[in-house]
Design a protein around this motif. Structure first.
Motif, PDB file in Angstrom:
ATOM      1  N   ASP A  99     -33.710  -1.268   8.751  1.00 24.69           N
ATOM      2  CA  ASP A  99     -32.607  -1.284   7.778  1.00 24.69           C
ATOM      3  C   ASP A  99     -32.315   0.229   7.395  1.00 24.69           C
ATOM      4  O   ASP A  99     -30.976   0.778   7.070  1.00 24.69           O
ATOM      5  N   ALA A 100     -33.294   1.037   7.153  1.00 22.10           N
ATOM      6  CA  ALA A 100     -33.069   2.421   6.846  1.00 22.10           C
ATOM      7  C   ALA A 100     -32.577   3.124   7.865  1.00 22.10           C
ATOM      8  O   ALA A 100     -31.498   4.108   7.691  1.00 22.10           O
ATOM      9  N   VAL A 101     -32.785   2.736   9.366  1.00 20.75           N
ATOM     10  CA  VAL A 101     -32.014   3.575  10.194  1.00 20.75           C
ATOM     11  C   VAL A 101     -30.731   3.299  10.428  1.00 20.75           C
ATOM     12  O   VAL A 101     -29.761   4.049  10.542  1.00 20.75           O
ATOM     13  N   LEU A 102     -30.306   1.995  10.237  1.00 21.14           N
ATOM     14  CA  LEU A 102     -28.975   1.521  10.139  1.00 21.14           C
ATOM     15  C   LEU A 102     -28.189   2.043   8.960  1.00 21.14           C
ATOM     16  O   LEU A 102     -26.853   2.705   9.343  1.00 21.14           O
ATOM     17  N   ALA A 103     -28.762   2.323   7.961  1.00 23.17           N
ATOM     18  CA  ALA A 103     -28.223   2.948   6.710  1.00 23.17           C
ATOM     19  C   ALA A 103     -27.762   4.446   7.075  1.00 23.17           C
ATOM     20  O   ALA A 103     -26.715   4.993   6.815  1.00 23.17           O
ATOM     21  N   LEU A 104     -28.785   5.179   7.564  1.00 17.93           N
ATOM     22  CA  LEU A 104     -28.534   6.473   8.072  1.00 17.93           C
ATOM     23  C   LEU A 104     -27.488   6.693   9.126  1.00 17.93           C
ATOM     24  O   LEU A 104     -26.711   7.658   9.029  1.00 17.93           O
ATOM     25  N   VAL A 105     -27.494   5.716   9.971  1.00 19.28           N
ATOM     26  CA  VAL A 105     -26.551   5.784  11.041  1.00 19.28           C
ATOM     27  C   VAL A 105     -24.863   5.713  10.487  1.00 19.28           C
ATOM     28  O   VAL A 105     -24.193   6.204  10.936  1.00 19.28           O
ATOM     29  N   GLY A 106     -25.094   4.708   9.475  1.00 19.95           N
ATOM     30  CA  GLY A 106     -23.838   4.445   8.843  1.00 19.95           C
ATOM     31  C   GLY A 106     -23.206   5.625   8.008  1.00 19.95           C
ATOM     32  O   GLY A 106     -21.936   5.890   8.179  1.00 19.95           O
ATOM     33  N   LYS A 107     -24.345   6.594   7.566  1.00 13.40           N
ATOM     34  CA  LYS A 107     -23.891   7.825   6.943  1.00 13.40           C
ATOM     35  C   LYS A 107     -23.637   9.040   7.859  1.00 13.40           C
ATOM     36  O   LYS A 107     -23.195   9.685   7.182  1.00 13.40           O
ATOM     37  N   PRO A 150     -27.963   6.916  17.809  1.00 15.35           N
ATOM     38  CA  PRO A 150     -29.159   6.517  18.501  1.00 15.35           C
ATOM     39  C   PRO A 150     -28.671   5.715  19.781  1.00 15.35           C
ATOM     40  O   PRO A 150     -27.781   4.772  19.741  1.00 15.35           O
ATOM     41  N   THR A 151     -29.053   6.066  20.857  1.00 14.73           N
ATOM     42  CA  THR A 151     -28.648   5.487  22.168  1.00 14.73           C
ATOM     43  C   THR A 151     -29.186   4.121  22.580  1.00 14.73           C
ATOM     44  O   THR A 151     -28.732   3.545  23.774  1.00 14.73           O
ATOM     45  N   TYR A 152     -30.070   3.553  21.885  1.00  9.42           N
ATOM     46  CA  TYR A 152     -30.504   2.288  22.177  1.00  9.42           C
ATOM     47  C   TYR A 152     -31.011   1.567  20.972  1.00  9.42           C
ATOM     48  O   TYR A 152     -31.337   2.307  19.593  1.00  9.42           O
ATOM     49  N   ARG A 153     -30.726   0.139  20.740  1.00  6.47           N
ATOM     50  CA  ARG A 153     -30.519  -0.832  21.620  1.00  6.47           C
ATOM     51  C   ARG A 153     -29.290  -1.483  21.318  1.00  6.47           C
ATOM     52  O   ARG A 153     -29.050  -1.922  20.260  1.00  6.47           O
ATOM     53  N   TYR A 154     -28.235  -1.457  22.511  1.00  9.16           N
ATOM     54  CA  TYR A 154     -27.007  -1.992  22.107  1.00  9.16           C
ATOM     55  C   TYR A 154     -26.840  -3.223  22.875  1.00  9.16           C
ATOM     56  O   TYR A 154     -27.460  -3.611  23.681  1.00  9.16           O
ATOM     57  N   LEU A 155     -25.768  -4.077  22.235  1.00  9.53           N
ATOM     58  CA  LEU A 155     -25.354  -5.225  23.146  1.00  9.53           C
ATOM     59  C   LEU A 155     -24.445  -4.653  24.056  1.00  9.53           C
ATOM     60  O   LEU A 155     -23.536  -3.710  24.046  1.00  9.53           O
ATOM     61  N   ARG A 156     -24.608  -5.565  25.201  1.00  2.80           N
ATOM     62  CA  ARG A 156     -23.776  -5.006  26.392  1.00  2.80           C
ATOM     63  C   ARG A 156     -22.111  -5.575  26.373  1.00  2.80           C
ATOM     64  O   ARG A 156     -22.011  -6.508  25.917  1.00  2.80           O
ATOM     65  N   GLY A 157     -21.277  -4.771  26.995  1.00  5.53           N
ATOM     66  CA  GLY A 157     -19.969  -5.002  27.071  1.00  5.53           C
ATOM     67  C   GLY A 157     -19.216  -5.118  25.948  1.00  5.53           C
ATOM     68  O   GLY A 157     -18.022  -5.641  25.816  1.00  5.53           O
ATOM     69  N   ALA A 175     -31.283  -9.262  18.414  1.00  5.72           N
ATOM     70  CA  ALA A 175     -31.840 -10.378  18.996  1.00  5.72           C
ATOM     71  C   ALA A 175     -33.406 -10.179  18.976  1.00  5.72           C
ATOM     72  O   ALA A 175     -34.191 -11.082  18.342  1.00  5.72           O
ATOM     73  N   LYS A 176     -33.834  -9.011  19.094  1.00 12.77           N
ATOM     74  CA  LYS A 176     -35.482  -8.654  18.940  1.00 12.77           C
ATOM     75  C   LYS A 176     -35.724  -7.769  17.675  1.00 12.77           C
ATOM     76  O   LYS A 176     -36.822  -7.461  17.565  1.00 12.77           O
ATOM     77  N   LEU A 177     -34.532  -7.394  16.980  1.00  9.35           N
ATOM     78  CA  LEU A 177     -34.798  -6.729  15.744  1.00  9.35           C
ATOM     79  C   LEU A 177     -35.388  -5.539  16.259  1.00  9.35           C
ATOM     80  O   LEU A 177     -36.184  -4.872  15.349  1.00  9.35           O
TER      81      LEU A 177
END
Length: 749
Positions: free
Chosen positions: A485-493, A527-534, A543-545
């Motif tokens: 959650d902290a990583v996602l918050a920093l990516v959003g900012k 961050p370049t990993y891990r994304y949903l494809r397509g 899926a695996k958090l």
């Protein structure tokens, strides 16, 4: 007789009025009266600049007038003596005497700025001709060296000199051709004597036998691609041709090999534009065993760069959407796969490799050709280069190291491509390191296994000090030590700085646990990993958090003071077929050209290595010092002169005299010395690389270099470096060191 400076001043002042009155007349082609010999001129320097500011304008103009009159008066007498020597070959100024004359006047030094001035202000086009003209001008007193700065006299006087057609013709003949005795390599055990004559004017290399019969002519200007020095034999040279196999020759001395090497490159440069910079596009992408998109233009721009290097991981996508089975792979690609690991053959999807390389080839178009492509299982690297640059690329090498299960399986490991363009060496590595959040030590171990295990470059030298530029790319799998959650918050900012503080790779590099002295540009992309494809815009998979991370990275390392600039570092989020996004970086590298024959008549130089001390060694030792450089003859091991605990020193008397083959200081300031600490048997204990870029100043330049062994820091090496030209009293002795004993006597006469 020697020209007495005191008498010259009086004679010049007495003849100043006559010289001024005849300044508009042309110089006669025969001497009107006795004049000082040409050898006496070089021993006298005419200071055409006054020291200190004048008290008023009248004093300044008076001083300048007297100086110009004195220079012109002496110059006129000396040219009158020089012209008949050039025009009348029967007077004794033939080829043999001319060579003796040039050896006598090796103390003439023409700087690069003065040569550029000559090319810009005369009819000369060849740099070698401009250098020789400058030497003649210095010998006649028109061109002088004052306080190490080259200066000229009156421009009218100067142009009066160069307008002589006989002198221009003499310059052409002087650099028309040069001949060497060699041994041509026929087989591994058979050599035969051959004479090689290098014709500069026609761009030819003429090979003859011992009695100068059965001449064989090569059009070097058009057909010679490159000239290489052997790494093993100091007298061996390899000529690379466009339409036939390479030819190998052993010269009678290291100095002769260097002279032919410079001359051959000057011939190549006559009809070919040598590259000075190389624009590089490098990229890494984990395909996740998915088929890449048909259109790569949003990721790889076409035509903007000279070299494209792309590394991929998990690249088993096969001919269809599913990976090929082993049986299908064997039928489609029966070629054996060689590897530098302990396993002789490793499984690989040959269909995926061919399809990927062909797709990149079609994307880049006909302007580029594939330099090399190599694979370790599903880890691949491929390089494409402009076709115009391909003839200048030599010593192409590839290697692989497996670091998977038991260091045999190739699901993890590295694959490398290395080559040399002119005199600059590159190495590109694509890798896939151990996965999962907690496997930091395993990733560090994988790095060391790869960098130590790649059998590429010279034997016994660390990979990162062998090449001028090393680019490392791949799925390094280093993660971010923060909650998801902290990583996602920093990516959003878009707070990339805070995010980078918790990056595992940045942390390990700061503590010298991996990638010693590698550089990475600041990261300003998600961050370049891990994304949903397509899915675009890209969305992280829940899926695996998995915690998003910068798994895909590009770093570089260069030798000290090598011009290498990074211009971009980005991710291509428009490519959505994998759970990774590609990352790419662009660079601009300076290409180091070989020294051309313009410096042949410059006096020898000496490299002084002093106050050498190795500190912070891991234990008490008495290592020997070994000095290696491509521009130096072999240097014997040197024992230390003092030691105390973990500190070892070599005094000035303990370091041998270093006389390079090359006398061009501008070239020497762009190269490096490799200093090795060795055991008595020659086995390396540690090594350091020292740049000569600051060593040509008036005083010795201090340096501090990191000693390393097997890519780990060992200690520090400190000392001073100084490049200086040898005086005439030491120049002959220095030349004697570069020649075999049976050849040195004629140079010492």
């Amino acid at each position: 007789e020697k020209l007495d400076p005191s008498s010259s001043s009086s004679s010049s002042s007495s003849s100043s009025s006559s010289s001024s009155s005849s300044s508009s007349s042309s110089i006669p082609s025969s001497p009107a009266s006795a004049s000082p010999s040409l050898s006496s001129v070089s021993s006298h320097s005419f200071d055409i600049r006054h020291s200190g500011p004048p008290t008023d304008d009248s004093q300044e103009s008076l001083h300048a007038s007297l100086v110009d009159d004195r220079v012109y008066s002496m110059m006129r007498e000396q040219i009158e003596d020089l012209l008949p020597r050039i025009q009348d070959k029967e007077s004794g100024f033939d080829c043999q005497n001319r060579k003796r004359h040039l050896r006598t006047h090796r103390n003439c030094f023409i700087g690069s700025e003065a040569v550029d001035w000559l090319l810009a202000n005369t009819e000369l086009t060849e740099r070698s001709h401009a250098v020789e003209l400058g030497c003649m001008l210095q010998r006649t007193g028109i061109f002088t060296t004052v306080d190490g700065v080259n200066s000229f006299g009156d421009d009218k006087t100067f142009y009066r000199f160069i307008d002589c057609a006989a002198i221009r013709e003499e310059l052409k003949q002087l650099h028309e051709s040069i001949e060497f005795e060699t041994e041509k390599v026929q087989t591994a055990k058979k050599r035969s004597t051959r004479w090689l004559r290098l014709d500069f004017a026609k761009g030819l290399i003429v090979q003859t036998r011992r009695n100068h019969s059965r001449a064989k002519t090569f059009n070097a200007a058009q057909d010679l691609c490159s000239v290489l020095k052997s790494r093993t034999f100091s007298r061996k040279l390899i000529l690379i041709w466009k339409c036939c196999k390479p030819t190998k020759y052993f010269f009678t001395s290291c100095l002769h090999r260097q002279r032919f090497y410079e001359g051959a490159w000057s011939v190549i440069a006559q009809n070919n534009k040598l590259p000075h910079t190389l624009n590089i596009f490098s990229s890494s992408w984990n395909l996740g065993e998915s088929v890449p998109p048909a259109d790569l233009s949003s990721w790889i721009p076409v035509g903007s760069y000279d070299l494209y290097v792309v590394g991929v991981q998990e690249a088993n996508f096969g001919g269809d959407a599913t990976p090929d089975s082993p049986s299908t792979r064997a039928e489609s690609d029966p070629r054996p796969i060689t590897s530098s690991s302990s396993s002789a053959t490793l499984p690989r999807d040959g269909s995926s490799e061919r399809r990927w390389f062909e797709q990149l080839d079609q994307h880049l178009g006909d302007e580029y050709e594939m330099l090399s492509g190599h694979s370790l299982w599903a880890i691949r690297i491929v390089a494409f280069v402009r076709r115009s640059l391909r003839p200048f690329i030599q010593r192409l090498q590839t290697a692989t190291v497996a670091t998977g299960i038991a260091n045999v399986a190739g699901n993890k490991g590295g694959v490398a491509i290395a080559f040399q363009i002119l005199e600059t060496k590159f190495c590109f590595i694509s890798c896939h390191l151990a996965a999962h959040q907690a496997k930091v030590d395993d990733r560090n171990a994988d790095y060391f296994n790869i960098v130590r295990g790649l059998k590429i470059g010279a034997r016994g030298v660390d990979l990162t000090t062998e090449f001028h530029n090393v680019l490392w790319m791949g799925d390094l799998n280093y993660r971010i030590d923060l909650p998801r959650d902290a990583v996602l918050a920093l990516v959003g900012k878009r707070d990339w700085t805070t995010l980078a503080r918790s990056d595992q790779l940045c942390h390990e590099k700061r503590h010298n646990r991996c990638f010693l002295q590698f550089h990475e540009a600041n990261i300003f992309f998600p961050p370049t990993y891990r994304y949903l494809r397509g899915i675009y815009p890209r969305v992280y998979d829940e899926a695996k958090l998995r915690i998003p991370a910068w798994c895909d990275r590009i770093m570089y390392r260069t030798l000290p003071d090598v011009p290498f600039d990074q211009t971009n570092y980005c991710s291509a989020d428009t490519i959505v077929s994998s759970d990774h996004s590609p990352v790419y970086a662009t660079f601009s590298s300076e290409i180091h050209s070989p020294p051309l024959s313009s410096g042949w008549e410059a006096p020898p130089v000496e490299i002084l290595l002093g106050e050498l001390v190795a500190t912070n060694l891991p234990k008490e030792m008495q290592p020997f010092l070994r000095i290696v450089a491509k521009f130096l003859p072999p240097v014997a091991l040197t024992s230390p002169s003092a030691s105390k605990g973990t500190t070892v020193g070599w005094g000035q008397a303990a370091v041998p005299m270093l006389i390079p083959y090359v006398s061009e200081i501008e070239y020497l300031t762009s190269v490096h010395l490799h200093l090795f600490l060795c055991e008595e048997k020659g086995d390396h204990i540690g090594e350091a690389v020292v740049s000569l870029s600051q060593a040509a100043g008036p005083d010795p330049h201090p340096f501090t270099a990191t000693l390393q062994r097997n890519e780990m820091p060992l200690g520090f090496l400190k000392g001073t470096l100084h490049i200086r030209r040898l005086g005439e009293h030491r120049a002959a002795a220095a030349l004697g060191l570069l020649l075999p004993p049976n050849k040195a006597s004629k140079y010492l006469s």
